[in-house]
Design a protein around this motif. Structure first.
Motif, PDB file in Angstrom:
ATOM      1  N   LEU A 136       0.005   8.721 -19.570  1.00  0.00           N
ATOM      2  CA  LEU A 136       0.420   7.583 -20.395  1.00  0.00           C
ATOM      3  C   LEU A 136       0.010   6.246 -19.794  1.00  0.00           C
ATOM      4  CD1 LEU A 136       4.035   8.764 -21.337  1.00  0.00           C
ATOM      5  CD2 LEU A 136       1.970   8.874 -22.757  1.00  0.00           C
ATOM      6  N   VAL A 137       0.042   6.133 -18.468  1.00  0.00           N
ATOM      7  CA  VAL A 137      -0.228   4.852 -17.815  1.00  0.00           C
ATOM      8  C   VAL A 137      -1.640   4.795 -17.244  1.00  0.00           C
ATOM      9  CG1 VAL A 137       0.495   3.285 -15.964  1.00  0.00           C
ATOM     10  CG2 VAL A 137       2.219   4.540 -17.300  1.00  0.00           C
ATOM     11  N   ALA A 138      -2.013   5.837 -16.485  1.00  0.00           N
ATOM     12  CA  ALA A 138      -3.352   5.850 -15.888  1.00  0.00           C
ATOM     13  C   ALA A 138      -4.421   6.337 -16.857  1.00  0.00           C
ATOM     14  CB  ALA A 138      -3.358   6.723 -14.636  1.00  0.00           C
ATOM     15  N   LYS A 139      -4.000   6.844 -18.038  1.00  0.00           N
ATOM     16  CA  LYS A 139      -4.909   7.289 -19.102  1.00  0.00           C
ATOM     17  C   LYS A 139      -5.763   8.485 -18.682  1.00  0.00           C
ATOM     18  CE  LYS A 139      -3.352   4.029 -21.678  1.00  0.00           C
ATOM     19  NZ  LYS A 139      -2.348   4.367 -22.726  1.00  0.00           N
ATOM     20  N   TYR A 140      -5.199   9.370 -17.868  1.00  0.00           N
ATOM     21  CA  TYR A 140      -5.874  10.620 -17.534  1.00  0.00           C
ATOM     22  C   TYR A 140      -5.803  11.565 -18.733  1.00  0.00           C
ATOM     23  CZ  TYR A 140      -6.315   9.830 -12.472  1.00  0.00           C
ATOM     24  OH  TYR A 140      -6.667   9.361 -11.230  1.00  0.00           O
ATOM     25  N   THR A 141      -6.795  12.420 -18.853  1.00  0.00           N
ATOM     26  CA  THR A 141      -6.736  13.490 -19.842  1.00  0.00           C
ATOM     27  C   THR A 141      -5.790  14.574 -19.333  1.00  0.00           C
ATOM     28  OG1 THR A 141      -8.527  14.762 -18.855  1.00  0.00           O
ATOM     29  CG2 THR A 141      -9.136  13.054 -20.467  1.00  0.00           C
ATOM     30  N   PRO A 142      -5.339  15.490 -20.217  1.00  0.00           N
ATOM     31  CA  PRO A 142      -4.495  16.582 -19.729  1.00  0.00           C
ATOM     32  C   PRO A 142      -5.148  17.373 -18.596  1.00  0.00           C
ATOM     33  CG  PRO A 142      -4.375  16.484 -22.110  1.00  0.00           C
ATOM     34  CD  PRO A 142      -5.423  15.489 -21.693  1.00  0.00           C
ATOM     35  N   LEU A 143      -6.459  17.635 -18.708  1.00  0.00           N
ATOM     36  CA  LEU A 143      -7.149  18.378 -17.664  1.00  0.00           C
ATOM     37  C   LEU A 143      -7.148  17.603 -16.354  1.00  0.00           C
ATOM     38  CD1 LEU A 143      -8.832  20.739 -16.671  1.00  0.00           C
ATOM     39  CD2 LEU A 143     -10.868  19.617 -17.607  1.00  0.00           C
ATOM     40  N   MET A 144      -7.444  16.323 -16.419  1.00  0.00           N
ATOM     41  CA  MET A 144      -7.475  15.503 -15.202  1.00  0.00           C
ATOM     42  C   MET A 144      -6.104  15.403 -14.557  1.00  0.00           C
ATOM     43  SD  MET A 144      -9.965  12.421 -16.539  1.00  0.00           S
ATOM     44  CE  MET A 144      -9.583  11.371 -15.139  1.00  0.00           C
ATOM     45  N   SER A 145      -5.058  15.251 -15.366  1.00  0.00           N
ATOM     46  CA  SER A 145      -3.712  15.138 -14.795  1.00  0.00           C
ATOM     47  C   SER A 145      -3.274  16.449 -14.155  1.00  0.00           C
ATOM     48  CB  SER A 145      -2.707  14.717 -15.869  1.00  0.00           C
ATOM     49  OG  SER A 145      -2.550  15.724 -16.858  1.00  0.00           O
ATOM     50  N   GLY A 146      -3.701  17.569 -14.747  1.00  0.00           N
ATOM     51  CA  GLY A 146      -3.383  18.861 -14.149  1.00  0.00           C
ATOM     52  C   GLY A 146      -4.109  19.069 -12.838  1.00  0.00           C
ATOM     53  N   VAL A 147      -5.373  18.744 -12.819  1.00  0.00           N
ATOM     54  CA  VAL A 147      -6.172  18.916 -11.602  1.00  0.00           C
ATOM     55  C   VAL A 147      -5.671  18.002 -10.491  1.00  0.00           C
ATOM     56  CG1 VAL A 147      -8.481  18.619 -10.631  1.00  0.00           C
ATOM     57  CG2 VAL A 147      -8.206  19.696 -12.870  1.00  0.00           C
ATOM     58  N   ALA A 148      -5.126  16.854 -10.866  1.00  0.00           N
ATOM     59  CA  ALA A 148      -4.676  15.883  -9.864  1.00  0.00           C
ATOM     60  C   ALA A 148      -3.612  16.447  -8.940  1.00  0.00           C
ATOM     61  CB  ALA A 148      -4.147  14.627 -10.560  1.00  0.00           C
ATOM     62  N   GLY A 186      -1.170   3.364 -11.381  1.00  0.00           N
ATOM     63  CA  GLY A 186      -0.996   2.351 -12.420  1.00  0.00           C
ATOM     64  C   GLY A 186      -2.140   2.393 -13.410  1.00  0.00           C
ATOM     65  N   PRO A 187      -2.301   1.329 -14.203  1.00  0.00           N
ATOM     66  CA  PRO A 187      -3.336   1.328 -15.252  1.00  0.00           C
ATOM     67  C   PRO A 187      -4.757   1.458 -14.717  1.00  0.00           C
ATOM     68  CG  PRO A 187      -1.703  -0.395 -15.643  1.00  0.00           C
ATOM     69  CD  PRO A 187      -1.434   0.148 -14.274  1.00  0.00           C
ATOM     70  N   ASP A 188      -5.019   0.959 -13.538  1.00  0.00           N
ATOM     71  CA  ASP A 188      -6.383   0.991 -12.972  1.00  0.00           C
ATOM     72  C   ASP A 188      -6.436   1.915 -11.748  1.00  0.00           C
ATOM     73  OD1 ASP A 188      -7.352  -0.966 -14.830  1.00  0.00           O
ATOM     74  OD2 ASP A 188      -6.338  -2.497 -13.616  1.00  0.00           O
ATOM     75  N   THR A 189      -5.846   3.070 -11.889  1.00  0.00           N
ATOM     76  CA  THR A 189      -5.713   3.980 -10.748  1.00  0.00           C
ATOM     77  C   THR A 189      -7.041   4.604 -10.354  1.00  0.00           C
ATOM     78  OG1 THR A 189      -3.408   4.532 -11.163  1.00  0.00           O
ATOM     79  CG2 THR A 189      -4.724   6.201 -10.064  1.00  0.00           C
ATOM     80  N   SER A 190      -7.289   4.638  -9.050  1.00  0.00           N
ATOM     81  CA  SER A 190      -8.393   5.406  -8.480  1.00  0.00           C
ATOM     82  C   SER A 190      -7.796   6.676  -7.875  1.00  0.00           C
ATOM     83  CB  SER A 190      -9.112   4.596  -7.401  1.00  0.00           C
ATOM     84  OG  SER A 190      -9.923   5.432  -6.588  1.00  0.00           O
ATOM     85  N   TYR A 191      -8.343   7.827  -8.225  1.00  0.00           N
ATOM     86  CA  TYR A 191      -7.779   9.074  -7.733  1.00  0.00           C
ATOM     87  C   TYR A 191      -7.850   9.158  -6.213  1.00  0.00           C
ATOM     88  CZ  TYR A 191      -6.781  13.976  -6.974  1.00  0.00           C
ATOM     89  OH  TYR A 191      -6.216  15.145  -6.516  1.00  0.00           O
ATOM     90  N   LEU A 192      -8.989   8.803  -5.638  1.00  0.00           N
ATOM     91  CA  LEU A 192      -9.184   8.963  -4.204  1.00  0.00           C
ATOM     92  C   LEU A 192      -8.288   8.056  -3.379  1.00  0.00           C
ATOM     93  CD1 LEU A 192     -13.073   9.399  -3.905  1.00  0.00           C
ATOM     94  CD2 LEU A 192     -11.279  11.143  -3.743  1.00  0.00           C
ATOM     95  N   THR A 193      -7.996   6.864  -3.870  1.00  0.00           N
ATOM     96  CA  THR A 193      -7.223   5.911  -3.063  1.00  0.00           C
ATOM     97  C   THR A 193      -5.758   5.801  -3.492  1.00  0.00           C
ATOM     98  OG1 THR A 193      -7.886   4.071  -4.508  1.00  0.00           O
ATOM     99  CG2 THR A 193      -9.261   4.527  -2.573  1.00  0.00           C
ATOM    100  N   ASP A 194      -5.448   6.089  -4.761  1.00  0.00           N
ATOM    101  CA  ASP A 194      -4.097   5.871  -5.271  1.00  0.00           C
ATOM    102  C   ASP A 194      -3.316   7.154  -5.544  1.00  0.00           C
ATOM    103  OD1 ASP A 194      -4.593   3.106  -5.309  1.00  0.00           O
ATOM    104  OD2 ASP A 194      -5.488   3.238  -7.308  1.00  0.00           O
ATOM    105  N   LEU A 253      -4.623  10.789  -4.578  1.00  0.00           N
ATOM    106  CA  LEU A 253      -4.825  11.868  -3.620  1.00  0.00           C
ATOM    107  C   LEU A 253      -4.029  11.702  -2.329  1.00  0.00           C
ATOM    108  CD1 LEU A 253      -6.252  14.515  -3.007  1.00  0.00           C
ATOM    109  CD2 LEU A 253      -8.198  13.184  -2.118  1.00  0.00           C
ATOM    110  N   PRO A 254      -3.982  10.509  -1.708  1.00  0.00           N
ATOM    111  CA  PRO A 254      -3.201  10.403  -0.465  1.00  0.00           C
ATOM    112  C   PRO A 254      -1.734  10.796  -0.660  1.00  0.00           C
ATOM    113  CG  PRO A 254      -4.636   8.505  -0.695  1.00  0.00           C
ATOM    114  CD  PRO A 254      -4.703   9.247  -1.995  1.00  0.00           C
ATOM    115  N   PHE A 306       2.701  14.543   0.069  1.00  0.00           N
ATOM    116  CA  PHE A 306       3.777  15.234  -0.629  1.00  0.00           C
ATOM    117  C   PHE A 306       3.642  16.749  -0.466  1.00  0.00           C
ATOM    118  CE2 PHE A 306       5.536  16.921  -4.716  1.00  0.00           C
ATOM    119  CZ  PHE A 306       6.863  16.552  -4.518  1.00  0.00           C
ATOM    120  N   GLY A 307       2.442  17.270  -0.656  1.00  0.00           N
ATOM    121  CA  GLY A 307       2.205  18.695  -0.487  1.00  0.00           C
ATOM    122  C   GLY A 307       2.432  19.156   0.939  1.00  0.00           C
ATOM    123  N   LEU A 308       2.060  18.333   1.912  1.00  0.00           N
ATOM    124  CA  LEU A 308       2.292  18.671   3.310  1.00  0.00           C
ATOM    125  C   LEU A 308       3.793  18.771   3.595  1.00  0.00           C
ATOM    126  CD1 LEU A 308       1.184  19.111   6.181  1.00  0.00           C
ATOM    127  CD2 LEU A 308       1.240  16.619   6.483  1.00  0.00           C
TER     128      LEU A 308
END
Length: 506
Positions: free
Chosen positions: A312-324, A370-378, A380-381, A386-388
């Protein structure tokens, strides 16, 4: 008797393993991909946040309420029989979800699907423990868990792809052919089994099972009745709490709390309780369950809101949000076994303190989305940290639960722990959006983004609370949970990527 059971390397043993893996994967995939579909469901059925809360909680409500009863039914009526009933019911209710024309129909279908899940989830690992030669059960459980982890990792890819290709309905329809295969294989190749003592058994969450009795505890005697009264009371109590929290009706919340009190009284007076009060005579067991409640409440909120924030905010597709969120599952698969072994040797207090704190740090990092999210910097870390944290926490947590009770009570203790986890997720999904100011329409990304930030800080507080409880109350368990004295491998699943470590202790 174990010598008469098929070995894992035999044709029958392989068929049994296939049936149990596919059966557990059906429920695992469903839990993984429904979250990803929520924004599309909201848009398609023109519903608000409350409708999406019920889409998740309708399923979790009946699953959390009846999963303890489902394990007992399998022990008494036949594990294969109840497993097959659960698979068939899951397929039928999945199809009903797929043809839903409004949110009310979908919620009713999800409630019924949770009942079927409560019959299905106690079956998969129970069939391994009762149908495979005991000499091969460790290997069988490892394969079952490993393939379950693969299914959990593939779920976001498959779910996101299906949603984009064929709509959100496809994530429910895909369950039907899988269920048909499971039923055919199970009826042809899996032998029936019962528990000769028919004591209260339990099952864990997503997709996991607790079998084997708690004979050394003063629970139900042989041939005891099912605790139907307790199951009904707790279902109504959780239903009232869920309804009251979602719709901001304090009176229903009070009714729910009163009914939970009635449930406790019923369990204390019953000679066949779903939840044996004697378990809570152990301070370690009580403390571990308090940690479970706090941590899994946070996880329920995170996995409900995170994929919605991404879409809703970062405008990812369902596939992208799942992979994230896939790195969470992958880290769990790699690190949970070493974490379990470390806790077995050194105690669970440190990992159960450090794990939630790391997970809380990961959530703070995820506030950058947020609206201009970068996966690698915003993204993935935060996902990695969180996973760790979860990897450090989950296996030692279950190890502490199992180590706090006699070996013969491992099944019932772990099942209660997983019921606590399910209930925590249920209540968090019901309460968190209202507390964070996320309500009404999903059409305002700015409002949702603001509410997401508040919600994540609440989840941070819950995780820190869990860490403090572990630090203050936990001590080294009486005994380590090992492959020799644990009859099950419970898995505390969340409504997101499946938490499916490879080690027996999870």
């Amino acid at each position: 008797m174990s010598a008469e059971l098929p070995r894992l390397g035999s044709a029958t043993g392989r068929w049994i393993l296939l049936a149990t893996i596919l059966g557990s994967s059906v429920a695992s995939l469903d839990a993984t991909v429904v979250n990803i579909a929520l924004p599309r469901i909201g848009e398609s059925l023109d519903t608000d946040v409350a409708g999406l809360q019920w889409t998740l909680n309708g399923y979790m409500l009946t699953l959390a309420s009846f999963i303890l009863l489902g394990g007992s039914l399998g022990d008494r009526l036949g594990r294969r029989k109840v497993f097959v009933w659960g698979i068939i019911g899951f397929a039928l209710t999945s199809a009903l979800c797929g043809v839903a024309v409004n949110i009310e129909m979908l919620v009713v279908a999800r409630i019924l699907q949770g009942v079927a899940g409560a019959m299905l989830t106690p079956g998969s690992l129970a069939l391994i423990s009762s149908s495979i030669d005991r000499r091969d059960q460790g290997a069988a459980i490892g394969l079952w868990s490993g393939f379950g982890g693969v299914a959990g990792a593939l779920g976001p890819f498959l779910g996101g792809w299906l949603i984009e290709l064929a709509g959100w309905q496809s994530i429910f329809f895909i369950n039907v052919p899988l269920a048909v295969i499971v039923v055919l294989v199970t009826l042809r190749h899996v032998p029936e089994s019962h528990d000769p003592n028919a004591v209260s058994k339990t099952a864990s969450a997503g997709p996991s099972v607790v079998t084997q009795g708690a004979a050394s505890l003063p629970v139900a005697p042989a041939g005891a009745r099912l605790d139907v009264r307790g199951a009904v009371v707790v279902a109504v109590a959780l239903g009232a709490l869920t309804f009251g929290l979602i719709d901001a009706m304090p009176l229903l919340v009070v009714v729910g709390l009163l009914l939970l009190t009635v449930f406790v009284v019923i369990e204390m007076r019953s000679d066949h309780p779903l939840v044996p009060p004697s378990l809570f005579g152990s301070r370690v067991f009580t403390a571990a369950n308090l940690v479970t409640f706090a941590v899994y409440a946070a996880l329920g909120g995170v996995f409900f809101l995170l994929v919605m924030q991404l879409q809703l905010v970062a405008k990812y597709t369902p596939l992208m949000s799942g992979v994230a969120t896939v790195p969470v599952t992958l880290i769990m698969l790699v690190l949970s076994a070493p974490a379990g072994r470390w806790a077995q040797a050194h105690g669970a207090r440190i990992p159960m303190t450090v794990g939630p704190l790391l997970a809380a740090l990961g959530l703070i990092l995820l506030l950058r989305i947020g609206p201009d999210t970068s996966y690698l910097t915003d993204v993935l870390p935060g996902v990695l940290v969180f996973g760790l944290g979860l990897s450090i926490l989950v296996a030692p947590l279950t190890g502490a639960v199992l180590g706090a009770v006699p070996a013969s009570a491992a099944g019932i203790a772990s099942g209660v722990n997983n019921a606590v986890a399910r209930t925590a997720q249920l209540l968090a999904v019901a309460a968190l959006p209202g507390l964070a100011g996320i309500s009404g329409s999903l059409s305002d990304p700015v409002e949702f983004d603001r509410g997401f930030g508040v919600a994540m800080w609440i989840c941070v507080g819950l995780l820190v609370t869990g860490a403090l409880i572990a630090a203050v109350l936990l001590r080294a368990p009486r005994r380590a949970a090992t492959l020799d004295n644990v009859d099950c491998m419970p898995q505390c699943g969340v409504a997101g990527p499946a938490l499916t470590p490879l080690h027996k202790m999870e």
